[in-house]
Design an enzyme around this catalytic site. Structure first.
Site, mmCIF file in Angstrom:
data_model
loop_
_atom_site.group_PDB
_atom_site.id
_atom_site.type_symbol
_atom_site.label_atom_id
_atom_site.label_comp_id
_atom_site.label_asym_id
_atom_site.label_seq_id
_atom_site.Cartn_x
_atom_site.Cartn_y
_atom_site.Cartn_z
ATOM 1 N N HIS A 23 21.695 -2.695 4.418
ATOM 2 C CA HIS A 23 22.681 -1.996 3.591
ATOM 3 C C HIS A 23 23.563 -1.048 4.412
ATOM 4 O O HIS A 23 24.703 -0.795 4.031
ATOM 5 C CB HIS A 23 21.992 -1.268 2.436
ATOM 6 C CG HIS A 23 21.533 -2.206 1.365
ATOM 7 N ND1 HIS A 23 20.207 -2.445 1.114
ATOM 8 C CD2 HIS A 23 22.226 -2.983 0.509
ATOM 9 C CE1 HIS A 23 20.106 -3.325 0.134
ATOM 10 N NE2 HIS A 23 21.317 -3.670 -0.243
ATOM 11 N N HIS A 29 23.083 -10.798 2.570
ATOM 12 C CA HIS A 29 21.672 -11.062 2.292
ATOM 13 C C HIS A 29 21.514 -11.562 0.852
ATOM 14 O O HIS A 29 22.391 -11.399 0.019
ATOM 15 C CB HIS A 29 20.809 -9.822 2.557
ATOM 16 C CG HIS A 29 21.197 -8.624 1.760
ATOM 17 N ND1 HIS A 29 22.251 -7.792 2.117
ATOM 18 C CD2 HIS A 29 20.683 -8.103 0.620
ATOM 19 C CE1 HIS A 29 22.355 -6.816 1.240
ATOM 20 N NE2 HIS A 29 21.417 -6.983 0.310
ATOM 21 N N CYS A 64 17.815 -6.131 -11.208
ATOM 22 C CA CYS A 64 18.339 -6.754 -9.992
ATOM 23 C C CYS A 64 17.536 -6.270 -8.794
ATOM 24 O O CYS A 64 16.961 -5.189 -8.811
ATOM 25 C CB CYS A 64 19.818 -6.470 -9.804
ATOM 26 S SG CYS A 64 20.251 -4.733 -9.766
ATOM 27 N N HIS A 66 16.027 -7.930 -4.581
ATOM 28 C CA HIS A 66 16.076 -8.906 -3.495
ATOM 29 C C HIS A 66 14.754 -9.660 -3.446
ATOM 30 O O HIS A 66 13.694 -9.036 -3.544
ATOM 31 C CB HIS A 66 16.259 -8.194 -2.150
ATOM 32 C CG HIS A 66 17.377 -7.214 -2.134
ATOM 33 N ND1 HIS A 66 17.202 -5.888 -2.427
ATOM 34 C CD2 HIS A 66 18.682 -7.378 -1.866
ATOM 35 C CE1 HIS A 66 18.363 -5.264 -2.337
ATOM 36 N NE2 HIS A 66 19.286 -6.149 -2.003
ATOM 37 N N GLU A 84 10.298 -3.464 -13.212
ATOM 38 C CA GLU A 84 11.314 -2.496 -13.643
ATOM 39 C C GLU A 84 11.307 -2.256 -15.146
ATOM 40 O O GLU A 84 11.464 -1.131 -15.598
ATOM 41 C CB GLU A 84 12.718 -2.970 -13.234
ATOM 42 C CG GLU A 84 12.982 -2.920 -11.756
ATOM 43 C CD GLU A 84 14.416 -3.276 -11.397
ATOM 44 O OE1 GLU A 84 15.308 -3.208 -12.269
ATOM 45 O OE2 GLU A 84 14.645 -3.621 -10.222
ATOM 46 N N TYR A 99 29.462 -11.033 -3.254
ATOM 47 C CA TYR A 99 30.346 -9.866 -3.354
ATOM 48 C C TYR A 99 30.041 -8.876 -2.242
ATOM 49 O O TYR A 99 28.968 -8.911 -1.634
ATOM 50 C CB TYR A 99 30.218 -9.193 -4.723
ATOM 51 C CG TYR A 99 28.949 -8.403 -4.902
ATOM 52 C CD1 TYR A 99 28.922 -7.036 -4.649
ATOM 53 C CD2 TYR A 99 27.775 -9.016 -5.313
ATOM 54 C CE1 TYR A 99 27.762 -6.304 -4.794
ATOM 55 C CE2 TYR A 99 26.607 -8.294 -5.459
ATOM 56 C CZ TYR A 99 26.607 -6.945 -5.200
ATOM 57 O OH TYR A 99 25.450 -6.223 -5.332
ATOM 58 N N GLU A 109 26.990 -2.998 0.156
ATOM 59 C CA GLU A 109 26.386 -4.198 -0.419
ATOM 60 C C GLU A 109 27.187 -5.386 0.078
ATOM 61 O O GLU A 109 28.410 -5.358 0.096
ATOM 62 C CB GLU A 109 26.449 -4.167 -1.957
ATOM 63 C CG GLU A 109 25.484 -3.212 -2.604
ATOM 64 C CD GLU A 109 24.054 -3.700 -2.650
ATOM 65 O OE1 GLU A 109 23.645 -4.522 -1.809
ATOM 66 O OE2 GLU A 109 23.316 -3.235 -3.527
ATOM 67 N N GLU A 111 26.152 -9.238 -0.786
ATOM 68 C CA GLU A 111 25.056 -10.019 -1.340
ATOM 69 C C GLU A 111 25.493 -11.394 -1.820
ATOM 70 O O GLU A 111 26.574 -11.566 -2.378
ATOM 71 C CB GLU A 111 24.396 -9.258 -2.502
ATOM 72 C CG GLU A 111 23.744 -7.978 -2.030
ATOM 73 C CD GLU A 111 22.930 -7.268 -3.083
ATOM 74 O OE1 GLU A 111 22.031 -6.512 -2.690
ATOM 75 O OE2 GLU A 111 23.175 -7.463 -4.285
ATOM 76 N N TRP A 156 28.387 -3.841 -8.869
ATOM 77 C CA TRP A 156 28.064 -5.261 -9.030
ATOM 78 C C TRP A 156 28.027 -5.688 -10.497
ATOM 79 O O TRP A 156 28.332 -6.827 -10.802
ATOM 80 C CB TRP A 156 26.766 -5.626 -8.314
ATOM 81 C CG TRP A 156 25.551 -4.951 -8.856
ATOM 82 C CD1 TRP A 156 24.739 -5.386 -9.863
ATOM 83 C CD2 TRP A 156 25.013 -3.707 -8.426
ATOM 84 N NE1 TRP A 156 23.735 -4.485 -10.097
ATOM 85 C CE2 TRP A 156 23.871 -3.447 -9.217
ATOM 86 C CE3 TRP A 156 25.382 -2.786 -7.441
ATOM 87 C CZ2 TRP A 156 23.107 -2.305 -9.060
ATOM 88 C CZ3 TRP A 156 24.613 -1.649 -7.283
ATOM 89 C CH2 TRP A 156 23.487 -1.414 -8.088
#
Length: 174
Positions: A23, A29, A64, A66, A84, A99, A109, A111, A156
């Site tokens: 980041h 990624h 959201c 990874h 979460e 993006y 970001e 991603e 995002w």
């Protein structure tokens, strides 16, 4: 220490890097986003916890994160949705998009985002370290609020919402 999967523009793995380093460097990624709809067609949004290292206190999609190295995208989406939001439900991969964003404080970001969609109409069981609040919101209300208060939403999510509309997952006459 958490690692992310580095990818090329076609989502082919090119390596692994520590998440914060990725980041700070803004390298591409793999990521995923989950959008849940209730039976009325409203989207389940979460307000990111105030302690998050970026975009704290902003409204965003249901979940959201990874995938971890060696972890499939669907498996990762299901894991983080439970961690979460305390939710288990059927998820389907809908589309991908890429993006880039400058998040401030030297964080970026970049991603390749896999978007998963599902249906859930109950109250989530929030992990307060991840999500401070939630709301089910009609697409028309989101469109209006994004126009009136864009600063209250993650970068995002604004892109993701446009993608959902453009791809026909949300019909908005706004």
């Amino acid at each position: 220490m958490e690692n992310v999967i580095l990818v090329d523009s076609n989502d082919n793995e090119t390596g692994v890097m520590e998440k914060m380093e990725a980041h700070y460097k803004g390298v591409l990624h793999r990521a995923f986003s989950v959008i849940l709809f209730n039976g009325k067609g409203e989207l389940l949004l979460q307000k990111r916890a105030d302690g998050k290292y970026h975009s704290a206190g902003l409204w965003s999609n249901t979940c959201c994160s990874h995938p971890r190295p060696g972890e499939g995208n669907l498996q990762a989406a299901e894991r983080r949705l439970m961690e979460e939001m305390g939710i288990t439900c059927l998820l389907t991969e809908a589309f991908t998009f890429t993006y880039q964003a400058d998040l401030g404080d030297g964080l970026y970001e970049h991603e390749f985002d896999h978007v998963f969609i599902g249906t859930y109409s109950s109250k989530p069981n929030l992990n307060i370290d991840e999500a401070a609040d939630y709301i089910y919101m009609a697409p028309e209300m989101i469109a209006h609020d994004l126009d009136e208060h864009p600063e209250e939403y993650t970068f995002w999510f604004k892109i993701l919402y446009e993608e959902l509309c453009a791809r026909g997952y949300i019909g908005v006459d706004a």
